[in-house]
Design an enzyme around this catalytic site. Structure first.
Site, PDB file in Angstrom:
ATOM      1  CE  LYS A 187      -0.766  -3.872   3.760  1.00 45.00           C
ATOM      2  NZ  LYS A 187      -1.126  -5.236   2.735  1.00 45.00           N
TER       3      LYS A 187
ATOM      4  CB  SER B 223      -0.764   0.043   1.271  1.00 43.81           C
ATOM      5  OG  SER B 223      -1.551   1.344   1.357  1.00 43.81           O
TER       6      SER B 223
ATOM      7  CE1 TYR C  58      -3.530  -2.013   5.488  1.00 40.84           C
ATOM      8  CE2 TYR C  58      -2.726   0.378   5.126  1.00 40.84           C
ATOM      9  CZ  TYR C  58      -3.141  -0.908   4.350  1.00 40.84           C
ATOM     10  OH  TYR C  58      -3.224  -1.193   3.351  1.00 40.84           O
TER      11      TYR C  58
END
Length: 263
Positions: free
Chosen positions: A162, A145, A158
């Protein structure tokens, strides 16, 4: 180059198969004639979805809890039993819970890293061992991402997971290169509607408005990048990140009002 001819008959594993991007990935490989192993956490939903997909003559569905190493090992064993080794692994499963760092519990933090980072490590390690044993010069694609490079309030774990996944991608790439196994990452851009991590309409609309090309990611965008990285067209590509996000990760067209945590 015809990506589809390279993929036809290949054995492909897709995690998080029931999610929005997961279904796009599955559709792309199914259209290319691959044999698919679909995996997701919820067995009933997975079975219902897999029943309507062209899995190929050797395809199958296998539910697995990616927070449980024994469950992941069971998936790896089943792949070995049925196929000997996969040709392509797509580590797509991921979770995107929202919350300020001051409010997130240790359990929530651990779960994010368990699904988004630890599971891809265990799966890649196990499936790469099978590839090496069977002499398969395979491909691993980690779904990353733009959040790996652009920190965002309320989703810091998050973003961090990533970033770590990108480094893990490069680490596996450099260590598996001698076996002819390529490991790359794909950033598919913003796609709303995850059943695991729901987003508000306001968040969705604001995010789309800020994307330089003015729209969210589409199935075709993901398919083109995915089949490129899985095919011989990218035979000299490893340790790379392919970003297909309409420019979302390089800059924003809109300045959102900063979300503040209530005291």
């Amino acid at each position: 180059m015809d990506f589809f001819s390279d993929i036809s008959g290949k054995h492909v594993v897709v995690t998080g198969a029931c999610g929005v991007v997961g279904r796009w990935i599955v559709d792309a490989f199914a259209a290319a004639g691959a044999n698919l192993c679909l995996t997701d956490a919820q067995a009933p939903a997975l079975d219902a979805y897999a029943g309507g997909v062209a899995l190929g003559p050797d395809g199958f569905a296998h539910a697995a809890d990616l927070t449980d190493e024994n469950s992941i090992d069971g998936l790896i064993s089943e792949i070995g039993r049925r196929w000997g080794a996969a040709d392509i692994l797509v580590n797509n499963a991921g979770i995107y819970p929202s919350g300020f760092l001051l409010d997130i519990s240790t359990e929530e933090f651990d779960k994010i890293f368990s699904v988004n980072l630890r599971a891809p490590f265990i799966l890649t390690r196990g499936i790469a061992r099978q590839m090496i044993e069977k002499g398969v010069k395979g491909s691993v694609i980690n779904i990353s991402s733009g959040a790996s490079r652009k920190m965002r309030r309320t989703v810091v774990p998050y973003c961090t997971s990533k970033t770590a996944l990108d480094r893990l991608t490069k680490g596996f790439a450099i260590e598996l290169a001698e076996f002819g196994i390529r490991v790359n990452a794909l950033e598919p851009g913003f796609a709303a509607g995850s059943s695991v991590s729901s987003l508000t309409d306001e968040h969705v609309n604001n995010t789309i408005a800020a994307i330089p090309l003015g729209r969210p990611s589409s199935p075709g965008d993901v398919a083109n990048g995915l089949l490129y990285l899985a095919s011989d067209a990218s035979a000299y590509v490893t340790g790379a990140t392919l970003t297909i996000d309409g420019g979302n990760s390089i800059g924003s067209l809109a300045v959102h009002q900063a979300k503040k945590r209530p005291l």
